[in-house]
Every structure is written in C-alpha cells, then in structure tokens.
Design an enzyme around this catalytic site. Structure first.
Site, PDB file in Angstrom:
ATOM      1  N   LYS A  46      50.569  40.552  46.961  1.00 55.85           N
ATOM      2  CA  LYS A  46      49.515  41.355  46.449  1.00 55.85           C
ATOM      3  C   LYS A  46      50.051  42.776  46.604  1.00 55.85           C
ATOM      4  O   LYS A  46      51.029  43.031  47.209  1.00 55.85           O
ATOM      5  CB  LYS A  46      48.385  41.017  47.379  1.00 55.85           C
TER       6      LYS A  46
ATOM      7  N   TYR B 167      39.435  35.804  40.365  1.00 51.83           N
ATOM      8  CA  TYR B 167      38.308  35.577  41.814  1.00 51.83           C
ATOM      9  C   TYR B 167      36.921  35.425  41.381  1.00 51.83           C
ATOM     10  O   TYR B 167      36.005  35.708  42.401  1.00 51.83           O
ATOM     11  CB  TYR B 167      38.444  37.032  42.730  1.00 51.83           C
TER      12      TYR B 167
ATOM     13  N   ARG C 156      51.298  36.168  56.628  1.00 48.46           N
ATOM     14  CA  ARG C 156      50.197  37.262  56.777  1.00 48.46           C
ATOM     15  C   ARG C 156      50.204  37.698  58.226  1.00 48.46           C
ATOM     16  O   ARG C 156      49.622  38.950  58.496  1.00 48.46           O
ATOM     17  CB  ARG C 156      48.750  36.536  56.698  1.00 48.46           C
TER      18      ARG C 156
ATOM     19  N   HIS D 299      48.554  35.511  48.250  1.00 47.24           N
ATOM     20  CA  HIS D 299      47.371  34.564  47.893  1.00 47.24           C
ATOM     21  C   HIS D 299      48.190  33.268  47.578  1.00 47.24           C
ATOM     22  O   HIS D 299      49.382  33.074  47.143  1.00 47.24           O
ATOM     23  CB  HIS D 299      47.156  34.909  46.359  1.00 47.24           C
TER      24      HIS D 299
ATOM     25  N   GLU E 261      45.157  28.274  38.011  1.00 47.24           N
ATOM     26  CA  GLU E 261      45.940  29.514  38.543  1.00 47.24           C
ATOM     27  C   GLU E 261      47.397  29.803  37.558  1.00 47.24           C
ATOM     28  O   GLU E 261      47.547  30.882  37.219  1.00 47.24           O
ATOM     29  CB  GLU E 261      45.954  29.668  39.753  1.00 47.24           C
TER      30      GLU E 261
END
Ligand code: IDP
Ligand code: MG
Length: 139
Positions: free
Chosen positions: A11, A51, A104, A117, A128
């Site tokens: 991201k 999203y 993360r 993600h 996706e």
C-alpha cells in the site's frame, strides 16, 4: 492443499516509506512465487471499485483517499494454500493485534495505514487478480 494464487498490494504508506524491497523479500522468504508484479497508482474510481464491499463503512472515504495518495505495488503470489498463508504473513488488519514478525506488526502505522492487502477467499482472489493483471502479465 493444491497450488493457489492470491492477490497482494503493497500500500502507499509502505511504498512511500521505502519498505517495498523488505516486503518483497519477506514474500519470497515465505515461499511464494511472484507471478505478477507492477507499480501503479490507483485512480479514485479504481480504489472505490476495488473496495466496493466496504462502501457503506464509515472508513470508506478515508480508505479511498489513502489508497490513492501515492503509488502502490500490486502482486500475484503463488504457493500451496496461498490465500490463507499470505493472510498469516500479513498479520491482523489492526497492527495492534498483529502477531510478532508479521508484515503489519513490522510496518503498519495503524488500522488504516496497514502496509499490505491480501485476498480473503478464492472468490475474492478470482476478482482481484484480473482487476489489475491481464493474462499476458502473469508469468
Ligand atoms: P483486511 O485488509 O485485513 O482484509 P478489511 O476489513 O477488508 O481488512 O478492510 C480493508 C482495509 O480498510 C484495511 O486493510 C484498512 O486499510 C482499512 N480499514 C479497515 N478497518 C478500518 C477501520 O476501522 N478504520 C480505518 N480503516 C480501516
Ligand atoms: Mg479485506
């Protein structure tokens, strides 16, 4: 568990912080083959479409702003049980709850700016992956 593909995004927070290389390295060390990888910048329309499932959530507007603020790296990852395994390597959505050693835990700033993600199910990955990659781009 047969070979499976999942879709990943590094991201904008992680790309801007210069963590792309470390995250790609963690992906490879975790046993994934990278089948597709490119840098791109999401339009507002792309981020909203990607999203769509979260459109009614209170964080939707902020999420779209975040995901369009700078370049991202999109990837297709392959290994056995790829979807579950990539979710495990990423860690929990909120870094405060993420296990030690996860991406993360290592790199996310908060529940929104959380570095990566990953698809959450085979049906999601099937939507996706072609959202960002044509067949000719998957090697
Ligand atoms: P996931 O990325 O772990 O699958 P989702 O619940 O699908 O988590 O949420 C999608 C993304 O929306 C998260 O990765 C995060 O960037 C953002 N997000 C989720 N929950 C919140 C929240 O409560 N506040 C702000 N942003 C959130
Ligand atoms: Mg999700």
């Amino acid at each position: 568990m047969p070979i499976q593909q999942t879709f990943a995004i590094i991201k904008p927070d992680a790309v801007a912080s210069g963590q792309t290389g470390q995250i790609v390295s963690m992906i490879e060390k975790a046993g994934f083959r990278i089948r597709g990888m490119k840098m791109t910048r999401l339009s507002k329309q792309q981020a909203e479409g990607f999203y769509e499932i979260h459109r009614e959530k209170p964080f939707f507007g902020g999420l779209v702003m975040f995901m369009t603020e700078g370049p991202v790296v999109v990837l297709v990852l392959e290994r056995d049980n790829a979807i579950k395994h990539w979710r495990d390597v990423m860690g929990a959505t909120n870094p405060a709850n993420a296990a030690e050693g996860t991406i993360r835990k290592s790199f996310a700033k908060n529940i929104e700016r959380n570095a990566v993600h990953g698809s959450d199910a085979p049906e999601t990955a099937a939507v996706e992956i072609p959202f960002f990659f044509s067949m000719a781009e998957l090697l």
